[in-house]
Design an enzyme around this catalytic site. Structure first.
Site, PDB file in Angstrom:
ATOM      1  N   ASP A   4       0.870  -1.178   0.000  1.00  0.00           N
ATOM      2  CA  ASP A   4       0.000   0.000   0.000  1.00  0.00           C
ATOM      3  C   ASP A   4       0.905   1.226   0.000  1.00  0.00           C
ATOM      4  OD1 ASP A   4      -2.324   1.641   0.361  1.00  0.00           O
ATOM      5  OD2 ASP A   4      -1.852   1.795   2.486  1.00  0.00           O
ATOM      6  N   SER A   5       0.306   2.372  -0.228  1.00  0.00           N
ATOM      7  CA  SER A   5       1.066   3.625  -0.164  1.00  0.00           C
ATOM      8  C   SER A   5       1.524   3.913   1.266  1.00  0.00           C
ATOM      9  CB  SER A   5       0.185   4.768  -0.655  1.00  0.00           C
ATOM     10  OG  SER A   5      -1.030   4.778   0.069  1.00  0.00           O
ATOM     11  N   CYS A  47      -4.211  -1.328  -1.968  1.00  0.00           N
ATOM     12  CA  CYS A  47      -4.363   0.119  -2.052  1.00  0.00           C
ATOM     13  C   CYS A  47      -5.370   0.397  -3.161  1.00  0.00           C
ATOM     14  CB  CYS A  47      -3.009   0.752  -2.398  1.00  0.00           C
ATOM     15  SG  CYS A  47      -3.078   2.534  -2.674  1.00  0.00           S
ATOM     16  N   GLU A 104      -5.098   8.754   9.854  1.00  0.00           N
ATOM     17  CA  GLU A 104      -3.699   8.646  10.318  1.00  0.00           C
ATOM     18  C   GLU A 104      -3.479   9.393  11.623  1.00  0.00           C
ATOM     19  OE1 GLU A 104      -0.492   8.554   7.793  1.00  0.00           O
ATOM     20  OE2 GLU A 104      -1.485   6.937   6.713  1.00  0.00           O
ATOM     21  N   CYS A 127     -11.231   3.222  -0.145  1.00  0.00           N
ATOM     22  CA  CYS A 127      -9.892   3.665   0.244  1.00  0.00           C
ATOM     23  C   CYS A 127      -9.534   2.904   1.511  1.00  0.00           C
ATOM     24  CB  CYS A 127      -9.897   5.171   0.510  1.00  0.00           C
ATOM     25  SG  CYS A 127      -8.349   5.764   1.214  1.00  0.00           S
ATOM     26  N   HIS A 183      -8.040   3.639   4.082  1.00  0.00           N
ATOM     27  CA  HIS A 183      -8.134   4.348   5.367  1.00  0.00           C
ATOM     28  C   HIS A 183      -9.571   4.477   5.867  1.00  0.00           C
ATOM     29  CE1 HIS A 183      -4.049   5.395   4.405  1.00  0.00           C
ATOM     30  NE2 HIS A 183      -3.901   6.080   5.521  1.00  0.00           N
TER      31      HIS A 183
HETATM   32  N1  DGL Z   1      -3.995   3.717   0.328  1.00  0.00           N
HETATM   33  C1  DGL Z   1      -4.671   4.762  -0.403  1.00  0.00           C
HETATM   34  C2  DGL Z   1      -5.936   4.189  -1.032  1.00  0.00           C
HETATM   35  O1  DGL Z   1      -6.435   3.154  -0.641  1.00  0.00           O
HETATM   36  C3  DGL Z   1      -5.007   5.941   0.479  1.00  0.00           C
HETATM   37  C4  DGL Z   1      -3.816   6.768   0.874  1.00  0.00           C
HETATM   38  C5  DGL Z   1      -3.141   7.464  -0.274  1.00  0.00           C
HETATM   39  O2  DGL Z   1      -3.702   8.417  -0.857  1.00  0.00           O
HETATM   40  O3  DGL Z   1      -2.044   7.048  -0.597  1.00  0.00           O
HETATM   41  O4  DGL Z   1      -6.470   4.769  -1.932  1.00  0.00           O
END
Ligand code: DGL
Length: 269
Positions: A10-11, A73, A153, A187, A189
């Site tokens: 993931d990011s 992600c 976060e 997403c 998060h």
């Molecule tokens: N992990 C990203 C997503 O699921 C969210 C965080 C980001 O913007 O990197 O879209």
């Protein structure tokens, strides 16, 4: 039986919600998780940059002998999945968009689905395409909710601020005459803000979490190919591109269990 590890990336720490869902239904698997925390967020970046970052993350994970790669992600799954699959045609690669779209199509009764995600996810329209491929009669309303990422976060996932932010993003959709009856938390998060979002949209609206449905898809796929693991002491290894202590602190609420710092490694991509 196949005891090789499952790789996921993931990011940042958001994909730990996918790992949490996986651990619940596949507790005997080995997992290697990469969070590109140094470069988060991906959701506000260009398609070209997201593809470049995604290929670097994939390459890093492929240094291990993996049986499957999960793109945990939504932004990467929306924008870069074809590029990753093209570069690694021999590895099974599962993204989070299709399972989320499938769950939404199963949940909706009025065929109107709202997708909440980052800017890139919404602009990329991958959810729209996946939903319409399953249910051509569906209407999809996308809404970028980028500030939910920072709030999750920061640990502001419930209460007044979280609900005000949810109202800010969702009121226009909720005022529609034929409003959606199903919202996809598109997403990684957003599952942390699930209660706040549910309080704002009301209990008649179903929230679909792509982490759960992705885990079910992984389970089904491993079962079909006879590749479930039977590790007696399975491991979880974490790679992060920024501070290890921060990865642990921010990541724990996403994973839902305490994270052993000795299992987190700082890497450069
Ligand atoms: N992990 C990203 C997503 O699921 C969210 C965080 C980001 O913007 O990197 O879209």
């Amino acid at each position: 039986m196949n005891n090789k590890a499952i790789g996921l990336f993931d990011s940042g720490v958001g994909g730990l919600t996918v790992l949490k869902a996986l651990m619940q239904i596949l507790p005997n698997e080995n997992y290697i998780y990469l969070g590109d925390t140094a470069r988060l967020p991906y959701g506000t970046k260009s398609k070209e940059t997201i593809i470049r970052y995604a290929l670097q993350c994939t390459e890093k994970l492929m240094e291990n002998d993996l049986k499957m790669l999960i793109v945990a992600c939504n932004t990467v799954s929306s924008v870069a999945l074809p590029a990753i699959k093209e570069k690694y045609p021999d590895v099974e690669i599962i993204g989070v968009v299709e399972p989320g779209a499938e769950a939404a199509c199963n949940a909706t009764k009025n065929n109107h689905i709202a997708v909440l995600g980052t800017q890139s996810t919404i602009q990329g329209k991958a959810y729209d395409k996946a939903i319409l491929a399953i249910n051509p009669k569906a209407t999809v309303t996308g809404k970028a909710c980028p500030l939910f990422v920072g709030m999750a976060e920061e640990g502001i996932s419930q209460g007044f601020l979280a609900e005000e932010m949810a109202k800010h993003y969702l009121n226009d959709i909720l005022k529609q005459e034929n409003k959606p009856d199903t919202f996809v938390l598109g997403c990684t998060h957003f599952p942390l803000l699930k209660d706040a979002i549910q309080n704002v949209v009301g209990k008649d609206i179903q929230l679909v979490d792509s982490a759960q449905t992705t885990a079910k898809k992984v389970f089904a796929s491993l079962q079909t190919t006879n590749s479930l693991a039977e590790n007696t002491s399975p491991f979880m290894h974490f790679l992060t591109t920024d501070d290890v202590a921060k990865f642990k602190a921010v990541g724990e609420p996403f994973l839902g269990i305490s994270l052993d710092k000795s299992h987190v490694e700082l890497v450069d991509l």
